[in-house]
Structure formats: structure tokens, C-alpha cells
Scaffold this active site. Structure first.
Site, PDB file in Angstrom:
ATOM      1  N   ARG A   1      17.292  -5.350  11.012  1.00 30.98           N
ATOM      2  CA  ARG A   1      17.187  -6.797  10.795  1.00 30.98           C
ATOM      3  C   ARG A   1      18.493  -7.396  10.283  1.00 30.98           C
ATOM      4  NH1 ARG A   1      12.294  -4.907   8.310  1.00 30.98           N
ATOM      5  NH2 ARG A   1      10.517  -5.221   9.698  1.00 30.98           N
TER       6      ARG A   1
ATOM      7  N   GLU B   1      15.401  13.256  13.995  1.00 32.97           N
ATOM      8  CA  GLU B   1      14.087  13.816  13.657  1.00 32.97           C
ATOM      9  C   GLU B   1      13.982  15.234  14.204  1.00 32.97           C
ATOM     10  OE1 GLU B   1      10.520  15.047  12.712  1.00 32.97           O
ATOM     11  OE2 GLU B   1      11.356  13.195  11.859  1.00 32.97           O
TER      12      GLU B   1
ATOM     13  N   SER C   1       7.047   8.050  13.075  1.00 35.82           N
ATOM     14  CA  SER C   1       6.164   7.044  12.468  1.00 35.82           C
ATOM     15  C   SER C   1       4.680   7.260  12.764  1.00 35.82           C
ATOM     16  CB  SER C   1       6.573   5.640  12.922  1.00 35.82           C
ATOM     17  OG  SER C   1       7.782   5.264  12.327  1.00 35.82           O
TER      18      SER C   1
ATOM     19  N   CYS D   1      -1.964  10.990   6.808  1.00 35.17           N
ATOM     20  CA  CYS D   1      -3.223  10.994   6.048  1.00 35.17           C
ATOM     21  C   CYS D   1      -4.448  10.922   6.955  1.00 35.17           C
ATOM     22  CB  CYS D   1      -3.239   9.830   5.060  1.00 35.17           C
ATOM     23  SG  CYS D   1      -1.950   9.938   3.789  1.00 35.17           S
TER      24      CYS D   1
ATOM     25  N   ASP E   1       9.283  11.186   0.402  1.00 31.94           N
ATOM     26  CA  ASP E   1       8.742  12.378  -0.246  1.00 31.94           C
ATOM     27  C   ASP E   1       9.798  13.380  -0.675  1.00 31.94           C
ATOM     28  OD1 ASP E   1       6.315  11.234   0.269  1.00 31.94           O
ATOM     29  OD2 ASP E   1       5.694  12.663   1.808  1.00 31.94           O
TER      30      ASP E   1
ATOM     31  N   ASN F   1       7.025   4.424   2.156  1.00 31.47           N
ATOM     32  CA  ASN F   1       7.316   3.199   2.878  1.00 31.47           C
ATOM     33  C   ASN F   1       8.067   2.204   2.004  1.00 31.47           C
ATOM     34  OD1 ASN F   1       6.098   2.886   5.776  1.00 31.47           O
ATOM     35  ND2 ASN F   1       4.610   4.104   4.643  1.00 31.47           N
TER      36      ASN F   1
ATOM     37  N   LYS G   1     -20.961   6.153 -17.639  1.00 34.52           N
ATOM     38  CA  LYS G   1     -21.661   6.161 -16.369  1.00 34.52           C
ATOM     39  C   LYS G   1     -22.415   4.845 -16.296  1.00 34.52           C
ATOM     40  CE  LYS G   1     -25.226   8.392 -13.589  1.00 34.52           C
ATOM     41  NZ  LYS G   1     -26.268   9.448 -13.498  1.00 34.52           N
TER      42      LYS G   1
ATOM     43  N   TRP H   1     -20.655  -7.964 -16.483  1.00 29.93           N
ATOM     44  CA  TRP H   1     -19.531  -7.243 -17.081  1.00 29.93           C
ATOM     45  C   TRP H   1     -19.108  -6.162 -16.099  1.00 29.93           C
ATOM     46  CZ3 TRP H   1     -16.824  -8.759 -21.145  1.00 29.93           C
ATOM     47  CH2 TRP H   1     -17.430  -9.580 -22.108  1.00 29.93           C
TER      48      TRP H   1
END
Length: 444
Positions: free
Chosen positions: A21, A33, A39, A43, A283, A305, A361, A433
Site C-alpha cells: 500500500r 515461503e 495465507s 486453526c 510466532d 496478523n 458457578k 447482573w
């Protein structure tokens, strides 16, 4: 200007797009890579096993061709970097497609190489049927093995995030699942009484749990047939080893680059390393922990990210600082949502905080509307009542509470401040609450 980025996943490509950009037509962006994929959402990989995610292709955010053709980035695959020479400002390595060496000069360099699964030196670790899960190829190998060998029993070594997600998805396709964990509980980042809720859930879902046993070796004739620990032997048809990760920084000279004890690259708030014109993010780099007020190593896609974006901005001269992490994470485990942020009680004790805890709880919504039990734990400083962390486990509502708590931690709020928050209320969503405020009242 030539910008070189080592690593084509979350932090690397967040930085690349940020640089794009701000760059001119004369600038060159080269990304290197080691694998074939750019990309993608790691997960989501465990959910491909069960079919909840249809294919590993579905977790790819942008194919490499998009970066090349649409964004004009020289995005290379199968390029493994083996060395960085800061004096010459050169990265060197091997093109794995043709086994040819390469050297590339840079003006600015970003190291965004991520992590890899720890591979223990257990006897038999290379037998067929033994896998780890970190990448798309890893996942495809597991699925191919499931389809070709049709294993009935799957043994998972390691009860962390990935191990539990794999366990759930293996059960979903009808496998007998066993988890062997060296410690006394699943999910070490949370405290034992909260982890016990996961243990109960695992047993209800037919997952066999083995605690406080250390794997010593695998046995089998070409293919794994047995896991041997220091206390027993367990027959298995497939094994998945996910006992932790290690930063991909072996190619860096530790006498040149500052690394922590785990091998993560030390960076400042601008993602700068100790070497001029070299940044690191994601990471493979440390994270500043706002609660601990020290560097930490908690590899997560959200952080990667953010760090990549910030590194990219700083590389092109737009000064932007990384504000640090809180340590927030969440996991779906069968019917339970398991979330945590900040410090656990174990961590608060080990770091020497003068802390107190409150555990309740309660119900995630109005009790007369529906019964949705929620277990909540707050960790806070005794005198100031400043929040240090929290955990939530329940069938619904854990995500909402942990995000509110993470926001409170970011702003150094106290349990008293929690009581002053104006939180949304309607019987299908909450009680008058909020559970966080119910817990906070007990600290007064």
C-alpha cells in the site's frame, strides 16, 4: 527499494500487503515461503478431519496466485532460507523444487517464519501412522491415512489446544480416542479446577484420558501398533503428536541475532530486531505481555496478523508500536467453550503477585429463561483489586465474558471497575447482573 520477507503466512503477508500500500512502482516485494501455501487459517485444520470444514482448500485465505497477479508481489514457494548475512544484507537458501541455491540482497528484511511442532526423539517416532498437525500437508497426510488404513483407535500425545480439537473431530467420525498427557490436566494454561470440567466432558464423550505418564517410544512393524509410556503400554492404530511448538529460527546465527531461551526473536515495540534493517513478527518473535510486563511467547494467529501489519508499517517509515498481548484464547471442546485471558492462578503465584481469586458457578443467561451453567474465575491483586486474569467454561457465554475481561485487562481495570460497566441485558443473553459482575461483587 527491495523488501524481502521470509515466510508467507499470517504475519508475513500482513506485512507484505501493508508495504504494498505504501510502495511505489519501482519498489520490489519478494516473499520466500518454504512450503507451497500462502495465507491459510491453521486453526481451522482440525475441523477438516470431521468434515465441518470441507477441505483444506477452504482454509486458504488467498492463493499465492492472487498475491502475484493482483498485488504484484514476487511470491515464491519452495524457497527455504538457510542463512541471513546482515553485513552484506543478503538472504541465502535453497530452491527446493530444483535443489538450486539462491542469494537475494535486501534493503529491508522481515523474518516471519512462524513455528513448527516439536518432534521428540522417541524411538519409533518415524513409523507410519504417526503424525503431527500444523500445516495443510500435515492435515492431508492424516486424512489420507484415515481413509486408507481406517484406524479404529487414535492416540493423541498432548492435551493442548490442537490435541483437544483433534480429539473432538476424531470422535465425530467414530474413532476411539485416547489422550496421553504428561501433566495432571488438559489445557495447562488454565487452572486445575477449570480443567476438571474438560476432563468430565471428555469422559462423557468417550475420550480416554491418561495423565502423568511420559511417552518413551512407539512400537510396530513399519506402522505404529503401540505407545509405550513410563507406566504402561497402549495399543493404537494411529498416533498424533502435538506436544508444543518451536520457533523456526534455526537458520539464524544466535551470536548475531538476539533470541530468547525458546529461540524466539527478541524485538522492540516497533518489531525491530537488534540488527539494522531487519524486523521480525509473528510466532517466531516474542510478544510483550501487558499483564506480566515482560516479553512472552504465546504464538497465536491474532497476534501474528497484528505484528505483521505493524512491522509492515514501520518498515515503510510509518511509525506504529505494538501494544502487547493479554494472553486471550478460546477453545471449543464438544459442548463446552473454554476461554482464558491474562494470568492463571498458577502464573500469578509463580510471578510473585500478591493475588486473590474468586470462583463462581452461575448461569450465562437469566435463570428463568434457560439453564446454561457458566463457571467463572477471576484472579486479582489483593489490595488494589486490579484484575490479573480470568477463565470461563460453559456451554454458552464464555466468549462474551472473556472478551469483556480482556478489554478490562488491557485498560488496567479493577474488579470495582467491572461493577461499573454498563453491560447489555436481556433474559436470552444475560441476567441483570452479568456473571463477571457477580464474581466482582465477591471481591468487595
Amino acid at each position: 527499494m527491495r523488501y524481502v520477507i521470509i515466510g508467507g503466512d499470517a504475519s508475513g503477508m500482513s506485512a507484505a500487503m501493508q508495504i504494498k500500500r505504501e510502495s511505489t512502482q519501482d519498489d520490489q516485494i519478494i516473499t520466500l515461503e518454504k512450503g507451497d501455501y500462502y495465507s491459510y487459517g491453521q486453526c481451522g485444520l482440525p475441523y477438516v478431519i470431521s468434515g465441518d470444514v470441507q477441505s483444506t482448500d477452504d482454509v486458504i485465505a488467498k492463493p499465492v496466485e492472487v498475491f502475484r497477479q493482483k498485488h504484484g508481489i514476487d511470491a515464491r514457494t519452495q524457497h527455504e532460507v538457510t542463512a541471513v548475512d546482515p553485513n552484506k544484507q543478503v538472504v541465502s537458501g535453497v530452491n527446493l523444487e530444483n535443489d538450486e541455491p539462491f542469494e537475494i540482497e535486501y534493503d529491508k528484511l522481515l523474518i516471519a517464519t512462524g513455528v513448527r511442532p516439536v518432534k521428540p526423539d522417541w524411538d519409533g517416532i518415524d513409523l507410519n501412522g504417526i503424525h503431527s498437525m500444523k500445516t495443510i500437508p500435515d492435515t492431508n497426510k492424516i486424512i489420507t491415512d484415515l481413509q486408507s488404513e481406517e484406524p479404529e483407535t487414535v492416540t493423541i500425545i498432548g492435551g493442548g489446544f490442537i490435541g483437544l480439537e483433534i480429539a473432538e473431530n476424531m470422535r465425530e467420525i467414530g474413532k476411539h480416542v485416547r489422550i496421553i498427557q504428561a501433566s495432571q490436566q488438559l489445557m495447562n494454561p488454565i487452572d486445575y479446577e477449570m480443567a476438571k470440567l474438560l476432563h468430565d466432558e471428555a469422559e462423557q464423550q468417550g475420550v480416554e484420558l491418561i495423565f502423568n505418564e511420559f511417552v518413551q517410544r512407539f512400537e510396530g512393524d513399519q506402522r505404529v501398533e503401540k505407545v509405550v509410556t513410563d507406566q504402561g503400554e497402549y495399543p493404537t492404530d494411529q498416533a498424533i503428536v502435538n506436544i508444543g511448538v518451536k520457533p523456526n529460527t534455526d537458520f539464524l546465527d544466535p551470536n548475531v541475532f538476539d533470541l530468547n531461551d525458546q529461540g524466539a526473536i527478541l524485538v522492540n515495540e516497533y518489531m525491530e530486531t537488534n540488527i539494522n534493517n531487519v524486523h521480525a513478527a509473528g510466532d517466531c518473535a516474542v510478544d510483550y505481555n501487558r499483564v506480566k510486563q515482560q516479553n512472552d511467547f504465546i504464538p497465536l494467529g491474532t497476534t501474528a496478523n497484528k505484528q505483521g501489519m505493524i512491522a509492515g508499517m514501520n518498515i515503510v517509515g510509518r511509525e506504529k508500536s505494538f501494544q502487547g498481548i493479554i494472553g486471550t484464547s478460546i477453545l471449543k471442546f464438544f459442548t463446552l467453550d473454554v476461554a482464558r485471558t491474562g494470568l492463571s492462578e498458577k502464573e500469578a503465584e509463580s510471578l510473585g503477585f500478591d493475588y486473590r481469586v474468586v470462583s463462581i458457578k452461575t448461569n450465562a443467561v437469566a435463570g428463568y429463561y434457560d439453564q446454561q451453567p457458566l463457571h467463572l474465575k477471576l484472579v486479582y491483586e489483593q489490595d488494589s483489586r486490579k484484575l490479573l486474569g480470568g477463565q470461563a467454561v460453559g456451554t454458552t457465554g464464555a466468549d462474551k465474558r472473556i472478551d469483556v475481561l480482556a478489554t478490562a485487562l488491557y485498560h488496567n481495570m479493577s474488579t470495582v471497575d467491572l461493577l461499573n460497566l454498563d453491560l447489555a441485558y436481556s433474559p436470552p443473553y444475560n441476567g441483570v447482573w452479568d456473571p463477571l459482575q457477580q464474581a466482582a461483587k465477591k471481591t468487595l
